[in-house]
Design a protein around this motif. Structure first.
Motif, PDB file in Angstrom:
ATOM      1  N   TRP A 189     -32.436 -45.803   5.315  1.00 43.80           N
ATOM      2  CA  TRP A 189     -32.243 -45.257   6.658  1.00 43.80           C
ATOM      3  C   TRP A 189     -32.848 -43.866   6.754  1.00 43.80           C
ATOM      4  N   VAL A 190     -33.405 -43.549   7.924  1.00 46.22           N
ATOM      5  CA  VAL A 190     -33.807 -42.168   8.194  1.00 46.22           C
ATOM      6  C   VAL A 190     -33.232 -41.753   9.543  1.00 46.22           C
ATOM      7  N   ASP A 191     -33.020 -40.448   9.680  1.00 45.67           N
ATOM      8  CA  ASP A 191     -32.500 -39.894  10.927  1.00 45.67           C
ATOM      9  C   ASP A 191     -33.676 -39.400  11.764  1.00 45.67           C
ATOM     10  N   PRO A 192     -34.018 -40.111  12.836  1.00 45.53           N
ATOM     11  CA  PRO A 192     -35.194 -39.715  13.635  1.00 45.53           C
ATOM     12  C   PRO A 192     -35.020 -38.355  14.293  1.00 45.53           C
ATOM     13  N   ALA A 193     -33.783 -37.869  14.393  1.00 51.42           N
ATOM     14  CA  ALA A 193     -33.536 -36.579  15.038  1.00 51.42           C
ATOM     15  C   ALA A 193     -33.977 -35.412  14.156  1.00 51.42           C
ATOM     16  N   GLN A 194     -34.106 -35.666  12.859  1.00 54.18           N
ATOM     17  CA  GLN A 194     -34.546 -34.586  11.970  1.00 54.18           C
ATOM     18  C   GLN A 194     -36.064 -34.693  11.791  1.00 54.18           C
ATOM     19  N   LYS A 195     -36.769 -33.856  12.526  1.00 52.97           N
ATOM     20  CA  LYS A 195     -38.231 -33.862  12.482  1.00 52.97           C
ATOM     21  C   LYS A 195     -38.721 -33.016  11.308  1.00 52.97           C
ATOM     22  N   LYS A 196     -39.723 -33.489  10.615  1.00 51.21           N
ATOM     23  CA  LYS A 196     -40.359 -32.743   9.522  1.00 51.21           C
ATOM     24  C   LYS A 196     -39.353 -32.028   8.611  1.00 51.21           C
ATOM     25  N   PRO A 197     -38.432 -32.774   8.044  1.00 51.98           N
ATOM     26  CA  PRO A 197     -37.449 -32.131   7.156  1.00 51.98           C
ATOM     27  C   PRO A 197     -38.141 -31.532   5.924  1.00 51.98           C
ATOM     28  N   ARG A 198     -37.692 -30.348   5.545  1.00 54.75           N
ATOM     29  CA  ARG A 198     -38.211 -29.709   4.326  1.00 54.75           C
ATOM     30  C   ARG A 198     -37.176 -29.870   3.223  1.00 54.75           C
ATOM     31  N   THR A 199     -37.567 -30.483   2.108  1.00 56.78           N
ATOM     32  CA  THR A 199     -36.625 -30.710   1.011  1.00 56.78           C
ATOM     33  C   THR A 199     -36.613 -29.517   0.064  1.00 56.78           C
ATOM     34  N   ILE A 200     -35.646 -29.536  -0.846  1.00 54.64           N
ATOM     35  CA  ILE A 200     -35.540 -28.461  -1.841  1.00 54.64           C
ATOM     36  C   ILE A 200     -35.707 -29.054  -3.238  1.00 54.64           C
TER      37      ILE A 200
END
Lengths: 176, 176
Positions: free
Chosen positions: B143-154
């Motif tokens: 699953w992905v959350d379409p509301a989170q655009k271009k998430p930056r991971t750590i």
């Protein structure tokens, strides 16, 4: 190259950078690009990695049980991709792409002179090779290039899309 | 949450982000922080990970053979560290840190509502658990959350030092 204490090796591998893997067989070194790796133990450092049996490096790694993991910074990205796009079956990638093989101390495969870190490894466990192409490596010796300050690594998102290290944040963590 | 085709799962894991791992046992969900993971196969996606037998999650994962890997963006970094600094032996981490457990479809452990991606997993191979605390997971649903655009991971470099995703570069690669 300056020696890196083995207890610090996980700081290089845990963040998930694209790395190069060198092997050597019958006097001939080779190098491939790899992103499927993880830490398994802190010290002595154990690293798991997947080298596909479709890769030319697979047979060399399985037969010689030695390799070097070399960590490139973003300035090497174009060469890293060229290494990944070609096979040691066809060409000498060190010569073709201008990478410098340097002698390692504990293993036959070469260090990569342009990389900011190099880890000399031996295969510690090959029981998952037949099933998953998964090797457990023990790091015998680790080197860093003090001339490369604050190297930024690259992280592969598929099909030649790489994310480069950005800002650093510090939080109070008990986690090693 | 929107379903993600399983063929795209490696794009999340291969870059090496810090992730959360949820388990559930005896009706009680738990969550831990994890950085030791790698892809093993594209599709169906297989992921190897190390969950220390010192972690409270270890017994739940081994017994129930189910977990969810949840990928947080940088905005969650402070909570991710709190999750890593505490144990489910002592507290309900979802409640303590304001994380939202959402029902998964194929497994009992919950998704993490605040994470931009969630992977429902079952243990596919536990033969390396006794020796290395190493589990081979199969991703059943993603699953992905379409509301989170271009998430930056750590990406964890040890002791609470994290590097955040920076710029993206694209190079002509044959590598998936």
């Amino acid at each position: 190259m300056k020696e890196l204490p083995l207890s610090h090796v996980y700081e290089l591998i845990e963040p998930g950078p694209v790395v190069l893997l060198t092997t050597a067989r019958n006097g001939r070194p080779n190098v491939m690009t790899m992103s499927w790796h993880m830490m398994v133990e802190f010290e002595p450092p154990l690293i798991a990695c997947v080298v596909s049996d479709a890769d030319f490096s697979f047979a060399a790694l399985r037969a010689t049980r030695e390799c070097v993991i070399a960590v490139p910074a973003v300035e090497l990205a174009a060469k890293v991709v060229k290494v990944g796009n070609s096979s040691g079956r066809d060409i000498d990638k060190f010569e073709a792409f201008g990478l410098t093989p340097l002698p390692a101390e504990r293993v036959t495969p070469p260090l990569v002179g342009e990389c900011f870190a190099n880890l000399e490894c031996r295969v510690a466990d090959s029981r998952f090779v037949n099933r998953y192409d998964l090797f457990i490596l023990e790091v015998l010796k680790a080197w860093v290039d003090p001339a490369q300050k604050k190297p930024r690594t690259i992280h592969h998102h598929g099909f030649g899309r790489f994310v480069v290290d950005g800002e650093t944040i510090r939080l109070k963590s008990k986690m090693r």
